[in-house]
Enzyme design. Structure first.
Site, PDB file in Angstrom:
ATOM      1  N   ARG A  51       0.795  -1.225   0.000  1.00 27.12           N
ATOM      2  CA  ARG A  51       0.000   0.000   0.000  1.00 27.12           C
ATOM      3  C   ARG A  51       0.829   1.278   0.000  1.00 27.12           C
ATOM      4  O   ARG A  51       0.568   2.207  -0.781  1.00 27.12           O
ATOM      5  CB  ARG A  51      -0.920   0.061   1.236  1.00 27.12           C
ATOM      6  CG  ARG A  51      -2.175  -0.727   1.122  1.00 27.12           C
ATOM      7  CD  ARG A  51      -2.534  -1.276   2.483  1.00 27.12           C
ATOM      8  NE  ARG A  51      -1.566  -2.284   2.820  1.00 27.12           N
ATOM      9  CZ  ARG A  51      -1.681  -3.568   2.440  1.00 27.12           C
ATOM     10  NH1 ARG A  51      -2.748  -3.965   1.823  1.00 27.12           N
ATOM     11  NH2 ARG A  51      -0.727  -4.443   2.714  1.00 27.12           N
ATOM     12  N   THR A  52       1.784   1.345   0.894  1.00 26.58           N
ATOM     13  CA  THR A  52       2.476   2.626   1.082  1.00 26.58           C
ATOM     14  C   THR A  52       3.249   2.997  -0.181  1.00 26.58           C
ATOM     15  O   THR A  52       3.137   4.120  -0.686  1.00 26.58           O
ATOM     16  CB  THR A  52       3.424   2.543   2.301  1.00 26.58           C
ATOM     17  OG1 THR A  52       2.681   2.032   3.402  1.00 26.58           O
ATOM     18  CG2 THR A  52       3.988   3.903   2.646  1.00 26.58           C
ATOM     19  N   LYS A  80      25.638  -4.229  -1.606  1.00 26.50           N
ATOM     20  CA  LYS A  80      27.102  -4.340  -1.787  1.00 26.50           C
ATOM     21  C   LYS A  80      27.840  -3.637  -0.652  1.00 26.50           C
ATOM     22  O   LYS A  80      29.055  -3.481  -0.703  1.00 26.50           O
ATOM     23  CB  LYS A  80      27.514  -3.684  -3.112  1.00 26.50           C
ATOM     24  CG  LYS A  80      26.855  -4.248  -4.339  1.00 26.50           C
ATOM     25  CD  LYS A  80      27.330  -3.457  -5.573  1.00 26.50           C
ATOM     26  CE  LYS A  80      26.322  -3.489  -6.683  1.00 26.50           C
ATOM     27  NZ  LYS A  80      26.542  -2.415  -7.660  1.00 26.50           N
ATOM     28  N   ARG A 101      11.251   3.735   3.318  1.00 27.95           N
ATOM     29  CA  ARG A 101      10.916   2.787   4.400  1.00 27.95           C
ATOM     30  C   ARG A 101      12.192   2.042   4.754  1.00 27.95           C
ATOM     31  O   ARG A 101      12.917   1.582   3.868  1.00 27.95           O
ATOM     32  CB  ARG A 101       9.828   1.800   3.964  1.00 27.95           C
ATOM     33  CG  ARG A 101       9.619   0.691   4.997  1.00 27.95           C
ATOM     34  CD  ARG A 101       8.399  -0.141   4.700  1.00 27.95           C
ATOM     35  NE  ARG A 101       7.186   0.616   4.936  1.00 27.95           N
ATOM     36  CZ  ARG A 101       5.965   0.096   4.861  1.00 27.95           C
ATOM     37  NH1 ARG A 101       5.805  -1.183   4.573  1.00 27.95           N
ATOM     38  NH2 ARG A 101       4.898   0.825   5.089  1.00 27.95           N
ATOM     39  N   HIS A 129       5.161   5.938  11.487  1.00 21.63           N
ATOM     40  CA  HIS A 129       4.629   5.760  10.118  1.00 21.63           C
ATOM     41  C   HIS A 129       3.663   6.930   9.898  1.00 21.63           C
ATOM     42  O   HIS A 129       2.442   6.760   9.863  1.00 21.63           O
ATOM     43  CB  HIS A 129       3.914   4.404  10.032  1.00 21.63           C
ATOM     44  CG  HIS A 129       3.611   3.929   8.647  1.00 21.63           C
ATOM     45  ND1 HIS A 129       3.725   4.727   7.516  1.00 21.63           N
ATOM     46  CD2 HIS A 129       3.183   2.715   8.200  1.00 21.63           C
ATOM     47  CE1 HIS A 129       3.376   4.027   6.452  1.00 21.63           C
ATOM     48  NE2 HIS A 129       3.058   2.800   6.843  1.00 21.63           N
TER      49      HIS A 129
HETATM   50  N1   CP Z   1      -0.087  -0.020   5.962  1.00 24.26           N
HETATM   51  C1   CP Z   1       1.073  -0.309   5.340  1.00 24.26           C
HETATM   52  O1   CP Z   1       2.121   0.278   5.663  1.00 24.26           O
HETATM   53  O2   CP Z   1       0.976  -1.265   4.381  1.00 24.26           O
HETATM   54  P1   CP Z   1       2.180  -1.755   3.477  1.00 24.26           P
HETATM   55  O3   CP Z   1       3.180  -2.430   4.390  1.00 24.26           O
HETATM   56  O4   CP Z   1       1.594  -2.662   2.462  1.00 24.26           O
HETATM   57  O5   CP Z   1       2.820  -0.527   2.869  1.00 24.26           O
END
Ligand code: CP
Length: 300
Positions: A51-52, A80, A101, A129
Site C-alpha cells: 500500500r504505502t 554491496k 521505508r 509511520h
Molecule cells: N499499511 C502499510 O504500511 O501497508 P504496506 O506495508 O503494504 O505498505
C-alpha cells in the site's frame, strides 16, 4: 539546507494536520491535478510494502511527477555495502523528494539530516509511520464527522506497531480516550503511556478483546508482526491471539468503524469484510489522496 521532511507525526502541528486533511479532501474530489509536472519522486523501500509504496507512486503520477526507486534493497547497492548516507546523497541528486521505508528506527531522521531534499518517512522499524497516521486521521474524520472526543480501541501488536504509536501522538490534539488491548508480550510501551499521561489522555489496558469495545467509535486492529520478533517461539505463542469476527460486533455502537493499516493475517475474519462497520479497504484507498496532499506540501 532547505528541508521540509515528514519524519515523525510530531513534526506536524495540529494546524498542519488539519491542512493536510483538507487538502486530501480536495484531492479526493479531483485526484488528477498535474501540479508537479517535471518533478521526480524517489521511493526507497528497504522493507516490503504494498500500500504505502504503490499509493505514494500513484499519488506522484496523478500529480504529474515521475517516480524512480527500488522495492527490494537486494536490488540496490546497499546489498554491496553502500551506507545509507551515501545512498541518500546519490538519490537526492536525482530526485526532488525521497520516500523511504527502513527497518532501522531513526533511519528516516538520519536520512532527513543528510539529505538536501525532503524525506518522507514511510515507516522506520517500530518507530513511526506518519503518512499512515494522516490517512488514519482522514478515515476517522470521514467516518465520524469529527476527530474530537472519540473512544478509540487499539488492538494487537501495540509494542512494535509503529502505526499505533504515531496515532496516539496525532490524536493528542483531539482529546481521545484510548483502550489498549494486547497480550502481555505486546503491551503498549511505557514511553507512549507516559506520553498519554503528560497530555492528559485517558487510557485503560486489557488483554481481552471480546466484549471490550462496545463503547468504541473506532476499533483499530493491528497485525502481530513476525518480522519484528527476535524470538520466533514468542511469535508462535502470540500470533493468533485475537481474531475479530462478525458475532463479536453484535453489541458495538452503530457508528463503529473498524480500521486496520493492513496487511491483515488472522486478526480479522474475512466474514467481517462485508459488514458496514469494516472500513479497512476504504482506509487504504484514502491513502492515495492523503499522500497526494503530503507530497504537495513537502514540495510546495
Ligand atoms: N499499511 C502499510 O504500511 O501497508 P504496506 O506495508 O503494504 O505498505
Amino acid at each position: 539546507m532547505i528541508n521540509k521532511s515528514l519524519v515523525s507525526i510530531t513534526d506536524y502541528s495540529k494546524e498542519d494536520i488539519l491542512s493536510i486533511l483538507t487538502s486530501a479532501a480536495d484531492f479526493e474530489a479531483n485526484p488528477n491535478r498535474k501540479t508537479l509536472d517535471g518533478r521526480v519522486v524517489a521511493t526507497l523501500f528497504f522493507e516490503p510494502s504494498t500500500r504505502t509504496r504503490l499509493s505514494f507512486e500513484t499519488a506522484a503520477v496523478r500529480l504529474g511527477a515521475k517516480t524512480i526507486g527500488f522495492s527490494d534493497a537486494a536490488t540496490s547497492s546497499s546489498s554491496k555495502g553502500e551506507t545509507l548516507h551515501d545512498t541518500i546523497q546519490m538519490v537526492s541528486s536525482y530526485a526532488d523528494v525521497i520516500v523511504m521505508r527502513h527497518h532501522m528506527e531513526g533511519a528516516a531522521r538520519y536520512a532527513s539530516e543528510v539529505s538536501p531534499v525532503p524525506v518522507i518517512n514511510a515507516g522506520d522499524g517500530a518507530n513511526q509511520h506518519p503518512s499512515q497516521t494522516l490517512l488514519d486521521l482522514y478515515s476517522i474524520l470521514k467516518t465520524q464527522g469529527t476527530l474530537e472526543n472519540l473512544n478509540i480501541c487499539l488492538v494487537g501488536d501495540l509494542k512494535y506497531g509503529r502505526t499505533v504509536h504515531s496515532l496516539i501522538q496525532a490524536m493528542s490534539h483531539f482529546n481521545p480516550t484510548f483502550k489498549f488491548i494486547a497480550p502481555e508480550e505486546l503491551k503498549m510501551p511505557d514511553e507512549y503511556k507516559t506520553f498519554c499521561r503528560k497530555h492528559n489522555i485517558s487510557y485503560t489496558e486489557s488483554t481481552e478483546l471480546t466484549d471490550n469495545f462496545n463503547d468504541a467509535d473506532i476499533l483499530y486492529m493491528t497485525r502481530v508482526q513476525r518480522e519484528r520478533f527476535s524470538d520466533l517461539m514468542e511469535y508462535e505463542r502470540v500470533k493468533n491471539v485475537y481474531t475479530l469476527n462478525n458475532a463479536m460486533l453484535e453489541n458495538s455502537k452503530p457508528n463503529l468503524k473498524i480500521l486496520h493499516p493492513l496487511p491483515r493475517v488472522t486478526e480479522i475474519d474475512p466474514d467481517v469484510d462485508a459488514n458496514e462497520k469494516a472500513y479497512y479497504f476504504k482506509q487504504a484507498k484514502n491513502g492515495l489522496y492523503v499522500r497526494q496532499a503530503i507530497i504537495s506540501k513537502v514540495l510546495a
